[in-house]
Scaffold this motif. Structure first.
Motif, PDB file in Angstrom:
ATOM      1  N   ARG A 169       2.160   0.905  -4.157  1.00 37.14           N
ATOM      2  CA  ARG A 169       1.683   2.411  -4.338  1.00 37.14           C
ATOM      3  C   ARG A 169       0.396   2.316  -4.306  1.00 37.14           C
ATOM      4  N   GLN A 170      -0.433   1.489  -4.805  1.00 38.14           N
ATOM      5  CA  GLN A 170      -1.978   1.474  -4.748  1.00 38.14           C
ATOM      6  C   GLN A 170      -2.387   1.745  -3.389  1.00 38.14           C
ATOM      7  N   LEU A 171      -1.683   0.905  -2.494  1.00 32.17           N
ATOM      8  CA  LEU A 171      -2.162   0.702  -0.908  1.00 32.17           C
ATOM      9  C   LEU A 171      -1.762   2.304  -0.364  1.00 32.17           C
ATOM     10  N   ARG A 172      -0.520   2.921  -0.630  1.00 38.06           N
ATOM     11  CA  ARG A 172      -0.187   4.156  -0.134  1.00 38.06           C
ATOM     12  C   ARG A 172      -1.357   5.223  -0.726  1.00 38.06           C
ATOM     13  N   LEU A 173      -1.421   5.233  -2.022  1.00 35.06           N
ATOM     14  CA  LEU A 173      -2.458   6.240  -2.621  1.00 35.06           C
ATOM     15  C   LEU A 173      -3.785   5.979  -1.974  1.00 35.06           C
ATOM     16  N   ALA A 174      -4.131   4.974  -1.635  1.00 37.31           N
ATOM     17  CA  ALA A 174      -5.581   4.849  -1.152  1.00 37.31           C
ATOM     18  C   ALA A 174      -5.542   5.133   0.437  1.00 37.31           C
ATOM     19  N   GLN A 175      -4.399   5.178   1.124  1.00 40.86           N
ATOM     20  CA  GLN A 175      -4.317   5.368   2.485  1.00 40.86           C
ATOM     21  C   GLN A 175      -4.448   7.128   2.477  1.00 40.86           C
ATOM     22  N   GLN A 176      -3.707   7.648   1.429  1.00 41.61           N
ATOM     23  CA  GLN A 176      -3.517   9.166   1.284  1.00 41.61           C
ATOM     24  C   GLN A 176      -4.998   9.843   1.180  1.00 41.61           C
ATOM     25  N   ALA A 177      -5.612   8.979   0.265  1.00 38.71           N
ATOM     26  CA  ALA A 177      -6.913   9.543  -0.244  1.00 38.71           C
ATOM     27  C   ALA A 177      -8.219   9.497   1.065  1.00 38.71           C
ATOM     28  N   ARG A 178      -7.875   8.579   2.016  1.00 42.00           N
ATOM     29  CA  ARG A 178      -8.618   8.226   3.032  1.00 42.00           C
ATOM     30  C   ARG A 178      -8.223   9.468   4.118  1.00 42.00           C
ATOM     31  N   GLY A 179      -6.947   9.825   4.094  1.00 47.90           N
ATOM     32  CA  GLY A 179      -6.577  10.771   5.076  1.00 47.90           C
ATOM     33  C   GLY A 179      -6.926  11.976   4.674  1.00 47.90           C
ATOM     34  N   ASN A 180      -7.184  12.420   3.263  1.00 47.14           N
ATOM     35  CA  ASN A 180      -7.807  13.711   2.828  1.00 47.14           C
ATOM     36  C   ASN A 180      -9.123  13.879   2.940  1.00 47.14           C
ATOM     37  N   GLU A 181      -9.973  12.839   3.368  1.00 43.81           N
ATOM     38  CA  GLU A 181     -11.441  13.195   3.414  1.00 43.81           C
ATOM     39  C   GLU A 181     -11.840  13.585   4.532  1.00 43.81           C
TER      40      GLU A 181
END
Length: 181
Positions: A169-181
Motif C-alpha cells: 500500500r505504501q508503494l502504491r500511494l508513493a507511485q500515485q503521489a509521483r503521478g499527481n505531481e
C-alpha cells in the motif's frame, strides 16, 4: 469360423487401450500449470483470481487494455516489490515473478543461533488484495548437531502477510503521489 486365442485378445485389448490413452493425452494442454496457478486452484477451487488486472508489463503494454502488445507478469507489482522488500533480510533461493513464488533458504537470527526460519511466499493475484498473498513459515531448532522441526507461532504467517500488504500500500500511494505531481 475364426478363433482368436486368449493371449491374442489380451494383446489386442491392451494395444487398443494404449492407443486410446495416447490419443486422449494428446488432447490436453501441453503446458503444466505454474506453482502459483496450482496453489490458486487448490485454494480457490470454484473460480480463478489470477485473471485480474494490474500486473507488471515487461515487454510492452497490456494488450487487453488496448495499450499495445506485450506479456505481463501474473502478479501485482506492488505485492511483488513489497514481498522482496519484506524478505530482504533472508537469503532468497528462488524468485519467480511470472509464477509469483518467492522461496527463501534457512535464516538464523543473530540473537538466536539455535533456531532458524524458512519462508515460502506465493502471490496469487494481479490486484492488490488482502487475499493476494500467502505465506508459509517453517521453523527448526538445533538439538545437539541436528536441526529438528519446531512449531511456529500461530500468528507469524499472518503478521508477515500484513507487513507485505502494508508495504505494498505504501508503494502504491508513493507511485500515485509521483503521478499527481
Amino acid at each position: 469360423m475364426l478363433l482368436i486365442s486368449r493371449r491374442s485378445r489380451h494383446a489386442l485389448f491392451t494395444s487398443a487401450a494404449l492407443a486410446a490413452a495416447l490419443l486422449v493425452a494428446g488432447c490436453g494442454d501441453s503446458k503444466p500449470p505454474s506453482h502459483a496457478e496450482q496453489m490458486q486452484k487448490e485454494m480457490y477451487p470454484f473460480g480463478s483470481i489470477l485473471g485480474g488486472e494490474g500486473g507488471i508489463s515487461l515487454f510492452g503494454k497490456n494488450k487487453k487494455s488496448g495499450e499495445g502488445e506485450g506479456a505481463g507478469i501474473g502478479v501485482n507489482s506492488f505485492l511483488w516489490r513489497a514481498s522482496l522488500d519484506t524478505l530482504a533480510f533472508m537469503p532468497i533461493v528462488q524468485a519467480d515473478p511470472f509464477g509469483g513464488v518467492i522461496l527463501t533458504d534457512w535464516y538464523t537470527p543473530p540473537d538466536s543461533p539455535s533456531e532458524r526460519f524458512k519462508v515460502n511466499l506465493y502471490i496469487l493475484d494481479r490486484q492488490l488484495r488482502a487475499d493476494g498473498v500467502r505465506v508459509s513459515v517453517f521453523r527448526q531448532q538445533k538439538t545437539g548437531a541436528d536441526w529438528r522441526d519446531a512449531p511456529v507461532a500461530g500468528n507469524t504467517a499472518a503478521t508477515l502477510e500484513d507487513s507485505i500488504l502494508t508495504r505494498a500500500r505504501q508503494l502504491r500511494l508513493a507511485q500515485q503521489a509521483r503521478g499527481n505531481e
